[in-house]
Design an enzyme around this catalytic site. Structure first.
Site, mmCIF file in Angstrom:
data_model
loop_
_atom_site.group_PDB
_atom_site.id
_atom_site.type_symbol
_atom_site.label_atom_id
_atom_site.label_comp_id
_atom_site.label_asym_id
_atom_site.label_seq_id
_atom_site.Cartn_x
_atom_site.Cartn_y
_atom_site.Cartn_z
ATOM 1 N N MET A 193 0.839 -1.192 0.000
ATOM 2 C CA MET A 193 0.000 0.000 0.000
ATOM 3 C C MET A 193 0.876 1.244 0.000
ATOM 4 S SD MET A 193 -3.278 0.686 2.465
ATOM 5 C CE MET A 193 -2.394 1.410 3.839
ATOM 6 N N CYS A 194 0.476 2.243 -0.734
ATOM 7 C CA CYS A 194 1.215 3.504 -0.786
ATOM 8 C C CYS A 194 0.966 4.299 0.483
ATOM 9 C CB CYS A 194 0.767 4.333 -1.988
ATOM 10 S SG CYS A 194 0.830 3.429 -3.539
ATOM 11 N N GLN A 195 1.740 5.358 0.635
ATOM 12 C CA GLN A 195 1.599 6.229 1.797
ATOM 13 C C GLN A 195 1.320 7.652 1.318
ATOM 14 O OE1 GLN A 195 2.530 5.717 5.322
ATOM 15 N NE2 GLN A 195 2.634 3.500 5.059
ATOM 16 N N ILE B 98 4.385 8.218 -1.258
ATOM 17 C CA ILE B 98 5.415 7.199 -1.453
ATOM 18 C C ILE B 98 4.725 6.006 -2.085
ATOM 19 C CG2 ILE B 98 6.977 5.584 -0.317
ATOM 20 C CD1 ILE B 98 7.514 7.768 1.751
ATOM 21 N N ASN C 278 -3.828 6.605 -2.728
ATOM 22 C CA ASN C 278 -3.384 5.374 -2.089
ATOM 23 C C ASN C 278 -4.508 4.370 -2.253
ATOM 24 O OD1 ASN C 278 -3.603 3.416 -0.066
ATOM 25 N ND2 ASN C 278 -2.787 4.711 1.550
#
Lengths: 261, 261
Positions: free
Chosen positions: A1-3, A85, A115
């Site tokens: 998972m992205c941040q 990120i 995200n």
């Protein structure tokens, strides 16, 4: 998972402290080494004139990137910041797939980071916004911009825009996880489908200690009594502040460093 | 007068050497301290996939800017680069007025930088491209993008685009000085009304010495025999290379590091 990391303030503030903890998640304390990006609105004396934008993207991990090192050391001051990120789920590891994405509409830049993962979201893009890369996220952003352009004739008020965005988010959300940040330099919109938190920093300011790095800061020494700062993240960045979780499907709007209700 | 720097190559090449001399003109050897910017296309193995873009702008002088220092030290490799150092003539010193400007069209980024001053150029902007800042340059760019969008249905070939751009430049040029650089990641277009020069670097590579700084480089040690690099600038950057002046009104196109004729 992205941040995701977003910041909205009433006076231009640097994001150095929060970004330092956040960047650790890009390939060090967490597994998000597939690129990162950050955008800062910048302008004159009032938020109305925050039309300029600095946009940094890198397909190297935020932990190792020389550009991220610059951001950690060079205190760029802004009232609206959007950072991301990446953990690639759709689209290869490449610069054109790094968030945040930027488009111009009505003579203002719009910045978007996502995200999550959208399945079978292939809307008809017949307007002026086309994805450059191959992510579901940029496709969703282009569709949002297209629909905003159809719904309003020029930059709408923050309240009007919130109503439109709430409706558009409801149409995309059934396709998967849709946590996103959006800013046009006047406010910061944050939508959660699974995980987002925000904290408001205001007088009396206190110490804050980063979860991801052995670093603490005394905001009382750095901030003036009238300063107000709201920070939105995927997971709380500090161990001793009152982070407020979003409900699933909730859209929050931040203006002047406070949650607008 | 502002300064332009463009680079077009057949293999991703860093612009460190040329940028080092060029950045000296931003507040050191010349008077252009009102901001600067640079954009690098970046992609995969072939130029067709150079869709990603890094875009750096700063309203500090290129000579002093920490971001310019990063560019001098961090060798970003690209096949198409557009850079600009600003001497404000129209529009205040602000981030949103720094070149190069970026827009998306047909799922590609387009980058534009201008040197000169346009008088009474106020075209009707009825399409999807509006200036964010207040420069004559961004207005001209938005008009070019609008007219390109009307003239073609998708990204045209380099030759077709050249024909359209030549016609559009002819319409803008009567309004003043119109030296510009434009790239979409596939080629670099350069138009001169008063001052532009280009040089082609190819086998056998030689030594080059910067005019603005006591620095020379032996390209023979850095480049492979098949490498081809074209550099376009407002005024020659080196003292010992064969810079070719543009004629007034001339549009040159560079693809794969060579002048396309």
């Amino acid at each position: 998972m992205c941040q995701l990391l977003g910041m909205n303030c009433n006076t231009p503030t640097d994001v150095t402290f929060s970004f330092t903890g956040f960047a650790q998640r890009g390939g060090n304390t967490d597994h998000h080494g597939d690129g990162w990006g950050i955008a800062f609105f910048e302008g004159g004396d009032c938020s109305e004139s925050d039309r300029g934008l600095r946009h940094f993207v890198d397909h190297q991990s935020a932990f190792q990137s020389p550009v991220a090192e610059l951001i950690r050391r060079y205190p760029i001051k802004s009232r609206n910041v959007v950072a991301h990120i990446r953990k690639a789920t759709q689209g290869r590891v490449a610069l054109e797939n790094c968030h945040p994405f930027v488009r111009e509409l009505w003579g203002r830049y719009w910045v978007f980071a996502h995200n999550g993962d959208l399945k079978d979201f292939n809307p008809r893009l017949h307007g002026s916004f086309r994805p450059v890369g191959t992510t579901d996220s940029e496709r969703a952003f282009c569709w949002i911009m297209q629909e905003l352009a159809k719904s309003h004739a020029s930059v709408p008020s923050v309240d009007e825009l919130t109503l439109t965005l709430r409706e558009l988010a409801t149409q995309i959300s059934p396709h998967g996880t849709f946590n996103f940040l959006l800013s046009n330099g006047l406010a910061l919109w944050a939508h959660a489908s699974t995980s987002l938190y925000h904290v408001e920093r205001r007088h009396p300011f206190t110490h804050a200690t980063l979860s991801d790095e052995d670093l603490s800061v005394n905001f009382a020494e750095q901030a003036a009594p009238g300063d107000r700062v709201a920070v939105v993240v995927t997971a709380p960045l500090t161990t001793n502040e009152a982070w407020q979780a979003f409900a699933p499907g909730e859209l929050r709007v931040f203006e002047g460093g406070v949650l607008r209700v």
